[in-house]
Design a protein around this motif. Structure first.
Motif, mmCIF file in Angstrom:
data_model
loop_
_atom_site.group_PDB
_atom_site.id
_atom_site.type_symbol
_atom_site.label_atom_id
_atom_site.label_comp_id
_atom_site.label_asym_id
_atom_site.label_seq_id
_atom_site.Cartn_x
_atom_site.Cartn_y
_atom_site.Cartn_z
ATOM 1 N N GLY A 1 15.627 -8.416 -2.374
ATOM 2 C CA GLY A 1 14.279 -8.625 -1.878
ATOM 3 C C GLY A 1 13.608 -7.316 -1.523
ATOM 4 N N PRO A 2 12.304 -7.396 -1.296
ATOM 5 C CA PRO A 2 11.524 -6.198 -0.989
ATOM 6 C C PRO A 2 11.753 -5.702 0.445
ATOM 7 C CG PRO A 2 10.108 -8.146 -1.081
ATOM 8 C CD PRO A 2 11.472 -8.610 -1.434
ATOM 9 N N MET B 1 0.947 0.724 3.900
ATOM 10 C CA MET B 1 0.745 -0.433 4.754
ATOM 11 C C MET B 1 0.439 -1.675 3.924
ATOM 12 S SD MET B 1 1.602 1.410 6.958
ATOM 13 C CE MET B 1 2.039 0.923 8.581
ATOM 14 N N GLU B 2 0.004 -1.457 2.707
ATOM 15 C CA GLU B 2 -0.329 -2.595 1.857
ATOM 16 C C GLU B 2 0.862 -3.126 1.071
ATOM 17 O OE1 GLU B 2 -3.655 -1.153 -0.361
ATOM 18 O OE2 GLU B 2 -4.885 -1.161 1.449
ATOM 19 N N PHE C 1 4.193 -7.290 -2.110
ATOM 20 C CA PHE C 1 5.456 -8.014 -2.185
ATOM 21 C C PHE C 1 5.598 -8.945 -0.981
ATOM 22 C CE2 PHE C 1 6.203 -4.250 -4.731
ATOM 23 C CZ PHE C 1 6.930 -4.735 -5.807
ATOM 24 N N PRO C 2 5.284 -10.206 -1.188
ATOM 25 C CA PRO C 2 5.410 -11.156 -0.073
ATOM 26 C C PRO C 2 6.838 -11.175 0.446
ATOM 27 C CG PRO C 2 4.271 -12.142 -1.951
ATOM 28 C CD PRO C 2 4.792 -10.832 -2.411
ATOM 29 N N ASP C 3 6.991 -11.500 1.696
ATOM 30 C CA ASP C 3 8.303 -11.576 2.344
ATOM 31 C C ASP C 3 9.016 -10.237 2.401
ATOM 32 O OD1 ASP C 3 8.062 -14.372 2.685
ATOM 33 O OD2 ASP C 3 8.619 -14.627 0.562
ATOM 34 N N THR C 4 8.236 -9.212 2.554
ATOM 35 C CA THR C 4 8.842 -7.892 2.714
ATOM 36 C C THR C 4 9.519 -7.781 4.068
ATOM 37 O OG1 THR C 4 7.305 -6.724 1.273
ATOM 38 C CG2 THR C 4 8.318 -5.440 3.014
#
Length: 743
Positions: A41-42, A289-290, A295-298
């Motif tokens: 994951g991210p 910050m973006e 990547f959702p659920d970072t």
DNA sequence: TGAGACGCTGTTTTT
DNA sequence: CAGCGTCTCA
């Protein structure tokens, strides 16, 4: 700068995990451990200065391989190639050599490798040439004259500005028009011309198989976006991606990361918004910050414990960044106590500054500090010239980083041009350079020749048929003969250099008749670098992507002092750091007038100061001479002035005695100037302290360098703002500046 | 059309 | 001080 092509080929089968190392647990703090072991994951790691960012990346790399991830499936993107190699090396020490098979390097170098393979999709031949900024500027010059732009108009933006506008437009995804309106209002009238140049510039590159730095990124993104089968292939290939220094990436790089990670989504980026210093390259610290929205659920991890600097240094660096307009709170702390407060020293002028630093370095070295544990940092490459003289005189060896690169020297560029034409015969930029070297051939003739061979399959053969003018017929024939010889394969790079020099030497001596012996040494050095390569293409790529530093022979093992621009010092650390020329007009750079630019300068100072482990010196000259020996600037940088006094100290007068300067020791000392820290010790120049009669608002005053002016403002009992007729407004400190009342 | 002399201007940072 | 553009002469 050895040829280092990273393996692209076979995927090896998963390595069995070597002895499960408990390495990680003990050597890492909790946050670091989490960053190392969160492998799917991210992940976004906000890593403060000195918080063990590199260590974390290295352990994570080793951890991944240890977990059975094939090294070939890991992509490590870093800011410099050196950083990548250093990390791979350290990971291989932790685990084993398989770590070396990780694909790693800069965005640009990685783009190059991928594009050599896939650029045909975009209509580019695989032998495209990578051009640097000055090459790009050269193209602008050619276009300006062929399009008849800017000719008589003095206000037309310089080639440098043109390129920076074109580049920004690409990196920010803005149209030229839009960008000019937003950021270059004063060039409003030229928006159309710039648009025209942009169009032709793009076409010129495509027609002649040239790519600039931006193209490498843009085209990488394009093959991912426009060619699904390539995208799939690449996204499948890399199961894990890591990006260092993410705060200095631009939107294109962010898009590349997103696309490359599309399949597995295992991507970790590391950075520190407070250390974003590359906005001139299109980077925006807000990018980092973006990341979570990309990547959702970072998973967000913060590294906040500093393992590098003493608390006294950290107090100062925290104070520097505290003043930033926009910052994301992040509190750095350390357990390292002791040490000295950072020293602030205002030297009389640059020579005194150089002497102070050199003497301090000698003293510290005598006290046992190794030379390579000390560094002198500065805003711009040329800020260290005086110091270099002083050090050379005292025979203190140093390495200079940043500033001029070996491939930027005109004579080395000449040699590169021959090679480029061999590798890519359609490279008209290089052809143009070579043709201009022929006696009796100028811009017009060169253009005529080139326009005739433009569409030729084999430009070399076509040129041989060209009806040459009788004055330069022979020169052209010699050139073609030499190129033909290079083209025959079988020559080593060293032999190519020899063959080129046979031809080039007489031209070289004619072109640079004033100082060719000095330049000859650079050429020899260049030849040695070249001789280390096996492949022409990889030499040319490295010459653009990883150019060797001018004057820096490969390290001979001797420990040396480091002189470096702050940009080139990123990610490094030393026991003792001197920041010099921390003066009004130099740092922040006089060009940085927009608030956003000044903010970046502040971060730059932050980066510089956080390089120090034990001792930090902030030094500035009261007077800075410009080249024509008029006073240009000087006095403490505004950044210095806004720092709390309690966090710093002045050097003790005993700490350095003014010995005869290594250079200019006999120079008449201007009696008006006292050396500030010595002043109170009464050893100052005789007339020095008699200055500063009570000066009031509106008084006319005379300054030895700035001339006459009027006091505009009394800032404090000791400091004044004076408007000088010839030098504008200056803030002067009465302890330092010798002002005379004018009746 | 090219070469060389002269005078003006402006000056970061890097892949 | 170099890197421009401009001017003159060959």
């Amino acid at each position: 700068m050895q040829p280092t092509l990273f393996p692209m080929e076979p995927q090896s089968k998963p390595q069995p995990a070597r002895s499960a190392s408990q390495i990680s647990r003990k050597a890492l703090n909790e946050a670091q451990y989490e960053a190392v072991t969160t492998v799917s994951g991210p992940v976004l790691v906000i890593a403060g200065a000195g918080s063990g960012k590199t260590r974390t990346l290295v352990y994570r790399l080793a951890h991944l391989v240890e977990q059975g991830v094939p090294p070939e499936q890991i992509l490590l993107l870093t800011f410099t190639r050196k950083a990548a190699q250093e990390m791979l090396h350290r990971a291989s020490l932790l685990l084993d050599d398989s770590c070396r098979r990780v694909m790693g390097g800069t965005f640009h170098a990685t783009a190059n490798l991928l594009l050599r393979r896939y650029c045909r999709h975009l209509g580019y031949a695989a032998n495209f040439t990578i051009i640097d900024q000055s090459d790009a500027e050269g193209i602008v010059n050619l276009l300006k004259s062929s399009l008849n732009l800017g000719g008589e108009n003095k206000r037309f933006p310089s080639k440098r500005v043109v390129i920076s506008i074109l580049s920004k437009s690409v990196n920010k995804g803005l149209g030229i028009e839009e960008l000019v309106e937003a950021e270059y209002g004063h060039f409003h009238d030229f928006a159309d011309d710039l648009q025209t140049i942009a169009l032709h510039y793009k076409r010129f590159k495509l027609e002649h198989s040239l790519m600039d730095y931006d193209d490498l990124l843009v085209n990488w993104r394009r093959i991912l976006e426009e060619f699904p089968e390539v995208h799939t292939e690449l996204a499948n290939r890399f199961s894990h991606i890591m990006v260092d220094e993410y705060q200095d990436t631009n939107p294109i790089q962010a898009a590349i990361v997103r696309l490359m990670a599309a399949k597995h989504n295992n991507v970790m980026v590391v950075g520190d918004d407070s250390q974003s210093i590359y906005s001139f390259r299109g980077a925006d610290f807000r990018n980092i910050m973006e990341f979570p929205s990309l990547f959702p659920d970072t998973r967000l991890i913060r590294l906040e414990e500093n393992y590098r600097s003493t608390q006294k240094i950290l107090d100062l660096t925290n104070a520097i960044i505290e003043k930033a307009q926009e910052k994301y709170t992040k509190t750095l702390f350390t357990n390292i106590t002791g040490g000295e407060k950072p020293v602030v020293y205002g030297a009389r002028d640059e020579a005194t500054q150089a002497r102070y630093v050199a003497e301090k370095i000698v003293a510290l070295h005598k006290a046992g500090e190794p030379l390579d544990e000390m560094a002198v940092l500065f805003r711009s490459g040329f800020h260290s010239y005086k110091l270099e003289l002083e050090l050379t005189h005292r025979q203190i060896e140093f390495d200079k980083r940043g500033g001029l690169k070996l491939n930027e020297l005109a004579h080395n560029k000449d040699v590169i041009s021959y090679l480029r034409v061999v590798a890519n015969p359609h490279d008209h930029l290089s052809w143009n350079r070579l043709l201009l070297q022929l006696d009796k051939v100028g811009p017009k003739t060169a253009q005529n020749i080139l326009s005739r061979v433009k569409s030729a399959e084999d430009p070399l053969a076509a040129l041989r048929e060209y009806p040459a003018g009788k004055t330069w017929k022979e020169g052209l024939a010699d050139l073609l003969e030499m190129l033909e010889a290079l083209r025959q394969s079988g020559m080593s790079m060293g032999q190519m250099f020899e063959r080129i020099m046979d031809y080039y030497e007489p031209i070289f001596e004619r072109l640079y008749h004033d100082d060719y012996p000095r330049r000859r040494r650079d050429l020899d050095e260049f030849g040695r670098v070249m001789g280390g390569y096996v492949e022409l293409q990889s030499f040319l790529d490295d010459a653009s992507l990883d150019p060797p530093q001018a004057g820096a022979l490969e390290p001979d093992g001797g420990k040396r002092l480091v002189l470096s621009t702050i940009h080139s010092a990123k990610g490094l650390e030393w026991d003792t750091v001197f920041i010099i020329n921390l003066a009004e007009g130099r740092f922040p750079s006089a060009q940085a007038v927009l608030p956003a630019h000044r903010e970046e300068e502040r971060r730059l100072l932050y980066v510089a100061a956080t390089r120090a482990r034990k001792q930090l010196y902030l030094v500035y000259p009261q007077e800075v001479m410009s080249y024509d020996s008029s006073a240009a600037a000087g006095g403490p940088s505004p950044f210095l002035q806004e720092l709390p006094h309690a966090l710093t100290q002045s050097p003790s007068p005993a700490a350095w005695q003014s010995q005869s300067s290594a250079y200019g020791g006999g120079q008449e000392e201007r009696p008006d100037y006292s050396i500030p820290p010595l002043k109170s010790a009464s050893s100052a120049s005789p007339s020095g302290s008699s200055s500063a009669p009570s000066i009031k608002l509106g008084n006319r005053v005379r300054h030895p360098f700035f001339g006459e002016g009027v006091v505009e403002k009394v800032v404090s009992p000791k400091s004044l703002e004076v408007l000088f007729a010839r030098h504008g407004k200056k803030t002067l400190h009465l302890d330092y500046a010798k002002l005379e009342l004018v009746q």
